[in-house]
Enzyme design. Sequence first.
Site, PDB file in Angstrom:
ATOM      1  N   GLN A  71       0.809  -1.208   0.000  1.00 50.46           N
ATOM      2  CA  GLN A  71       0.000   0.000   0.000  1.00 50.46           C
ATOM      3  C   GLN A  71       0.850   1.269   0.000  1.00 50.46           C
ATOM      4  O   GLN A  71       2.046   1.245   0.276  1.00 50.46           O
ATOM      5  CB  GLN A  71      -0.931   0.008   1.215  1.00 50.46           C
ATOM      6  CG  GLN A  71      -2.019  -1.059   1.156  1.00 50.46           C
ATOM      7  CD  GLN A  71      -3.059  -0.879   2.244  1.00 50.46           C
ATOM      8  OE1 GLN A  71      -3.021  -1.550   3.256  1.00 50.46           O
ATOM      9  NE2 GLN A  71      -3.994   0.041   2.028  1.00 50.46           N
ATOM     10  N   HIS A  72       0.177   2.385  -0.323  1.00 50.49           N
ATOM     11  CA  HIS A  72       0.665   3.756  -0.117  1.00 50.49           C
ATOM     12  C   HIS A  72       1.701   4.247  -1.119  1.00 50.49           C
ATOM     13  O   HIS A  72       1.878   5.448  -1.263  1.00 50.49           O
ATOM     14  CB  HIS A  72       1.257   3.943   1.290  1.00 50.49           C
ATOM     15  CG  HIS A  72       0.425   3.435   2.407  1.00 50.49           C
ATOM     16  ND1 HIS A  72      -0.911   3.729   2.535  1.00 50.49           N
ATOM     17  CD2 HIS A  72       0.745   2.632   3.459  1.00 50.49           C
ATOM     18  CE1 HIS A  72      -1.377   3.144   3.625  1.00 50.49           C
ATOM     19  NE2 HIS A  72      -0.409   2.474   4.202  1.00 50.49           N
ATOM     20  N   ASP A 235      -2.342  -4.980   0.336  1.00 50.59           N
ATOM     21  CA  ASP A 235      -1.858  -6.270   0.825  1.00 50.59           C
ATOM     22  C   ASP A 235      -2.605  -6.775   2.050  1.00 50.59           C
ATOM     23  O   ASP A 235      -2.938  -7.969   2.140  1.00 50.59           O
ATOM     24  CB  ASP A 235      -0.352  -6.236   1.071  1.00 50.59           C
ATOM     25  CG  ASP A 235       0.110  -5.049   1.888  1.00 50.59           C
ATOM     26  OD1 ASP A 235      -0.732  -4.267   2.386  1.00 50.59           O
ATOM     27  OD2 ASP A 235       1.336  -4.880   2.037  1.00 50.59           O
TER      28      ASP A 235
END
Length: 436
Positions: A71-72, A235
């Site tokens: 992520q991110h 995830d």
Amino acid sequence: MALALGVDSSTQSCKVVVTDAATGTVVRTGRAAHPDGTSVDPESWWTALSAAIAEAGGLDDIEAWAIGGQQHGMVALDASGAVIRDALLWNDTRSADAAADLVAEFGTQDLVARTGLVPVASFTISKLRWLRDHEPDNAARVAAVALPHDWLTWRLRGYGPVGAEAAPLGPALEELVTDRSDASGTGYWNPATGEYDRALLVAALGHDAVLPRVLGAEESVQDADGRLVGPGAGDNAAAARGLGAGPGDVVVSIGTSGTVFGVSERPSADPSGIIAGFASADGHFLPLVCTLNAARVLDVTAALLGVDHDELSRLALAASAGAAGLTLVPYFEGERTPNLPDATATLSGMTLASTTRENLARAAVEGMLSGLGAGLDALREAGVPLQRALLIGGGAQSAAVRAIAPEVFGIPVEVPEADEYVALGAARQAAALLLR
């Protein structure tokens, strides 16, 4: 037999599983490594994904696929579909000051109400502000912003920059898609309304840009060959789906980072910023607490003692609870929860009696688990139901971790058999498209 393919494009590697869509049985697998670092050329992910799919037998007989990913991470694209600069990953902390600036400008209450999050260095919104402040020329070129799994889905569907191989559909930025779980980790999407907050995006980047269309849990698109493509997931959300976690479960993942996330039927809003109000991949919500220091706490302690992980467990279990007062606060790489990016680790309570190999091993395990246990306490205080902990990740293979975790967490702990739960969750999502 209809086959579904699921991907886990993580920080360290790309894993692929091919499953029988009807039964979930894994029939083929593939794997390829990612480069180290917190700033990475996304092309290396594409190379790894292509290699892992090839090792897993290719796509010719696949009927549906989906991608789960870290992520991110900030993937910035220009108008031609080209990546502007290396992606800043979740664990790149150079944007800590940018996050603090956003909090100062908007206030925690406003940000939590609008996005469910208080920005920290990890989130995409903070990385975009860093880009605006430190690389203004690059920021001005940004035509679209994607997350790692969004970009890989776009590429594998057949889109890509002008002139790229394996991109017959060209640089159609409007074809970028994502899911609600990954969108909820950006800092400019509202999980309660399901809408992007364009004003926050502009405040971070300096101008508006194309953002991936957020697909619902049961929506799909197609690739260039007509296969069904699921929305994918971040995830943690993909792992929850792979585990079959539902309300009342809390998943504790001990990997490079540590994550504690429950499955909730309502969104969360925590002004302290400890809990990130993420969405799940299946229509629920996924309140999450993350720590930067997890399995590597065990790695560094084992190396210090000159033992392997089995011996580290034996030593830890030979000591009594509390390690005779020896306490390790394991902020070896700073910390995200609490938000202390410049913190360091501390070992205290050292006496002639307490300073033994056994107590040091026990203090390392208890220190790591206590950081995760604080996450469970935060979820409890927020009203998230916690009845069972599912312990996964590399650190869950430690006998000492499995034995000590119930004492620290205060609820029953189950350790599912080690498996590629992120990739399996993505494959389960893809299979559902074929079975509906």
